[in-house]
Scaffold this motif. Structure first.
Motif, PDB file in Angstrom:
ATOM      1  N   THR A  10       0.832  -1.208   0.000  1.00 49.89           N
ATOM      2  CA  THR A  10       0.000   0.000   0.000  1.00 49.89           C
ATOM      3  C   THR A  10       0.863   1.253   0.000  1.00 49.89           C
ATOM      4  OG1 THR A  10      -1.774  -1.159   1.154  1.00 49.89           O
ATOM      5  CG2 THR A  10      -1.801   1.244   1.264  1.00 49.89           C
ATOM      6  N   LEU A  11       1.929   1.237   0.778  1.00 47.16           N
ATOM      7  CA  LEU A  11       2.833   2.393   0.815  1.00 47.16           C
ATOM      8  C   LEU A  11       3.527   2.597  -0.528  1.00 47.16           C
ATOM      9  CD1 LEU A  11       4.337   2.008   4.394  1.00 47.16           C
ATOM     10  CD2 LEU A  11       2.722   3.760   3.609  1.00 47.16           C
ATOM     11  N   VAL A  12       3.914   1.508  -1.189  1.00 45.34           N
ATOM     12  CA  VAL A  12       4.512   1.617  -2.521  1.00 45.34           C
ATOM     13  C   VAL A  12       3.499   2.206  -3.496  1.00 45.34           C
ATOM     14  CG1 VAL A  12       5.404   0.300  -4.487  1.00 45.34           C
ATOM     15  CG2 VAL A  12       6.243  -0.179  -2.189  1.00 45.34           C
ATOM     16  N   CYS A  13       2.270   1.755  -3.437  1.00 44.72           N
ATOM     17  CA  CYS A  13       1.226   2.294  -4.323  1.00 44.72           C
ATOM     18  C   CYS A  13       1.008   3.782  -4.065  1.00 44.72           C
ATOM     19  CB  CYS A  13      -0.086   1.536  -4.135  1.00 44.72           C
ATOM     20  SG  CYS A  13      -0.041  -0.152  -4.763  1.00 44.72           S
ATOM     21  N   LEU A  14       0.989   4.187  -2.800  1.00 43.80           N
ATOM     22  CA  LEU A  14       0.828   5.603  -2.462  1.00 43.80           C
ATOM     23  C   LEU A  14       2.016   6.414  -2.978  1.00 43.80           C
ATOM     24  CD1 LEU A  14      -0.662   7.905  -1.019  1.00 43.80           C
ATOM     25  CD2 LEU A  14       0.531   7.229   1.089  1.00 43.80           C
ATOM     26  N   SER A  15       3.214   5.894  -2.788  1.00 43.51           N
ATOM     27  CA  SER A  15       4.408   6.577  -3.275  1.00 43.51           C
ATOM     28  C   SER A  15       4.358   6.759  -4.789  1.00 43.51           C
ATOM     29  CB  SER A  15       5.657   5.780  -2.881  1.00 43.51           C
ATOM     30  OG  SER A  15       6.802   6.326  -3.471  1.00 43.51           O
ATOM     31  N   THR A  16       3.962   5.716  -5.495  1.00 38.45           N
ATOM     32  CA  THR A  16       3.854   5.784  -6.958  1.00 38.45           C
ATOM     33  C   THR A  16       2.823   6.830  -7.376  1.00 38.45           C
ATOM     34  OG1 THR A  16       4.507   3.469  -7.152  1.00 38.45           O
ATOM     35  CG2 THR A  16       3.348   4.439  -9.034  1.00 38.45           C
ATOM     36  N   MET A  17       1.704   6.852  -6.694  1.00 40.44           N
ATOM     37  CA  MET A  17       0.660   7.824  -7.006  1.00 40.44           C
ATOM     38  C   MET A  17       1.171   9.255  -6.796  1.00 40.44           C
ATOM     39  SD  MET A  17      -3.104   8.181  -5.236  1.00 40.44           S
ATOM     40  CE  MET A  17      -3.682   6.615  -5.864  1.00 40.44           C
ATOM     41  N   ILE A  18       1.857   9.484  -5.690  1.00 37.16           N
ATOM     42  CA  ILE A  18       2.403  10.815  -5.399  1.00 37.16           C
ATOM     43  C   ILE A  18       3.463  11.193  -6.420  1.00 37.16           C
ATOM     44  CG2 ILE A  18       3.786  12.127  -3.736  1.00 37.16           C
ATOM     45  CD1 ILE A  18       2.272  10.523  -1.521  1.00 37.16           C
ATOM     46  N   GLN A  19       4.364  10.263  -6.734  1.00 39.41           N
ATOM     47  CA  GLN A  19       5.421  10.553  -7.707  1.00 39.41           C
ATOM     48  C   GLN A  19       4.860  10.891  -9.077  1.00 39.41           C
ATOM     49  OE1 GLN A  19       8.696   7.674  -7.683  1.00 39.41           O
ATOM     50  NE2 GLN A  19       8.161   7.210  -5.572  1.00 39.41           N
ATOM     51  N   ARG A  20       3.849  10.159  -9.511  1.00 37.02           N
ATOM     52  CA  ARG A  20       3.229  10.439 -10.817  1.00 37.02           C
ATOM     53  C   ARG A  20       2.568  11.813 -10.817  1.00 37.02           C
ATOM     54  NH1 ARG A  20       0.546   4.563 -12.043  1.00 37.02           N
ATOM     55  NH2 ARG A  20       2.469   3.568 -12.735  1.00 37.02           N
ATOM     56  N   ARG A  21       1.845  12.131  -9.762  1.00 37.51           N
ATOM     57  CA  ARG A  21       1.177  13.437  -9.685  1.00 37.51           C
ATOM     58  C   ARG A  21       2.222  14.553  -9.656  1.00 37.51           C
ATOM     59  NH1 ARG A  21      -4.052  14.924  -7.788  1.00 37.51           N
ATOM     60  NH2 ARG A  21      -4.490  12.925  -8.763  1.00 37.51           N
ATOM     61  N   TYR A  22       3.274  14.373  -8.872  1.00 35.51           N
ATOM     62  CA  TYR A  22       4.334  15.383  -8.778  1.00 35.51           C
ATOM     63  C   TYR A  22       5.022  15.563 -10.128  1.00 35.51           C
ATOM     64  CZ  TYR A  22       8.433  17.923  -7.127  1.00 35.51           C
ATOM     65  OH  TYR A  22       9.415  18.860  -6.954  1.00 35.51           O
ATOM     66  N   ALA A  23       5.308  14.466 -10.812  1.00 33.28           N
ATOM     67  CA  ALA A  23       5.945  14.545 -12.136  1.00 33.28           C
ATOM     68  C   ALA A  23       5.058  15.300 -13.120  1.00 33.28           C
ATOM     69  CB  ALA A  23       6.261  13.148 -12.659  1.00 33.28           C
ATOM     70  N   GLN A  24       3.737  15.107 -13.042  1.00 29.14           N
ATOM     71  CA  GLN A  24       2.821  15.823 -13.929  1.00 29.14           C
ATOM     72  C   GLN A  24       2.813  17.312 -13.618  1.00 29.14           C
ATOM     73  OE1 GLN A  24       1.048  14.712 -16.736  1.00 29.14           O
ATOM     74  NE2 GLN A  24       1.032  16.935 -16.913  1.00 29.14           N
ATOM     75  N   ILE A  25       2.821  17.649 -12.342  1.00 32.98           N
ATOM     76  CA  ILE A  25       2.867  19.067 -11.959  1.00 32.98           C
ATOM     77  C   ILE A  25       4.160  19.694 -12.461  1.00 32.98           C
ATOM     78  CG2 ILE A  25       2.956  20.673 -10.005  1.00 32.98           C
ATOM     79  CD1 ILE A  25       1.181  18.572  -8.474  1.00 32.98           C
ATOM     80  N   CYS A  26       5.271  18.999 -12.314  1.00 36.52           N
ATOM     81  CA  CYS A  26       6.559  19.505 -12.807  1.00 36.52           C
ATOM     82  C   CYS A  26       6.495  19.710 -14.314  1.00 36.52           C
ATOM     83  CB  CYS A  26       7.692  18.536 -12.462  1.00 36.52           C
ATOM     84  SG  CYS A  26       8.023  18.397 -10.697  1.00 36.52           S
ATOM     85  N   ALA A  27       5.962  18.734 -15.037  1.00 35.43           N
ATOM     86  CA  ALA A  27       5.852  18.830 -16.494  1.00 35.43           C
ATOM     87  C   ALA A  27       4.966  20.006 -16.894  1.00 35.43           C
ATOM     88  CB  ALA A  27       5.303  17.529 -17.071  1.00 35.43           C
ATOM     89  N   ASP A  28       3.925  20.266 -16.133  1.00 36.45           N
ATOM     90  CA  ASP A  28       3.052  21.405 -16.425  1.00 36.45           C
ATOM     91  C   ASP A  28       3.790  22.735 -16.304  1.00 36.45           C
ATOM     92  OD1 ASP A  28       0.994  19.616 -16.869  1.00 36.45           O
ATOM     93  OD2 ASP A  28      -0.015  20.013 -14.953  1.00 36.45           O
ATOM     94  N   HIS A  29       4.886  22.732 -15.557  1.00 33.07           N
ATOM     95  CA  HIS A  29       5.731  23.925 -15.411  1.00 33.07           C
ATOM     96  C   HIS A  29       6.978  23.826 -16.298  1.00 33.07           C
ATOM     97  CE1 HIS A  29       3.569  25.923 -12.101  1.00 33.07           C
ATOM     98  NE2 HIS A  29       3.175  24.688 -11.822  1.00 33.07           N
TER      99      HIS A  29
END
Length: 137
Positions: A10-29
């Motif tokens: 579950t923690l790995v899944c949460l980490s993956t979800m956060i990393q993907r969202r963060y990467a998208q925010i970075c890409a948007d900038h």
């Protein structure tokens, strides 16, 4: 260590979800994750290269390449250190500070969307537990 089955997964899944969202925010900038992390570290104050190497977990050649790429975009600049001619600090340019501040605000607004469907009390509990675990209060 834990008596909760599946907690690690579950923690790995949460980490993956956060990393993907963060990467998208970075890409948007128009930033890579590494450039965003670098900008966030220098947006409010200069940092020594050795400190950045430690904070980012990068060896000096990797850090130099990251700085070179980010510097070419006009987001950071190397500044000679008055106390030691061999050393230099890295600071954000006005454009880098503007983008870093916008990124920081966007992360603060969009990452919490991950827990938006939880009831308010659960979101507050989650925030408190995450702060306790990470030491980020």
């Amino acid at each position: 260590m834990t008596d909760i089955p599946g907690l690690g997964n579950t923690l790995v899944c949460l980490s993956t979800m956060i990393q993907r969202r963060y990467a998208q925010i970075c890409a948007d900038h128009d930033l890579t994750v590494a450039q965003a992390q670098l900008l966030c570290l220098v947006k409010d104050r200069p940092r020594r290269l050795g400190e950045l190497s430690h904070l980012l977990g990068l060896a000096k050649p990797g850090l130099s390449g990251l700085i070179d790429r980010t510097e070419r975009r006009g987001l950071v600049q190397r500044v000679s250190c008055a106390q030691d001619r061999r050393a230099c600090d890295l600071t954000s340019t006005p454009l880098g500070k503007e983008i870093g501040d916008a990124l920081h605000a966007d992360v603060g607004a969009r990452l919490p969307e991950i827990v938006a469907d939880l009831p308010a009390d659960d979101r507050a509990t989650f925030a408190g537990l995450a702060a306790e675990i990470t030491g980020c209060h």
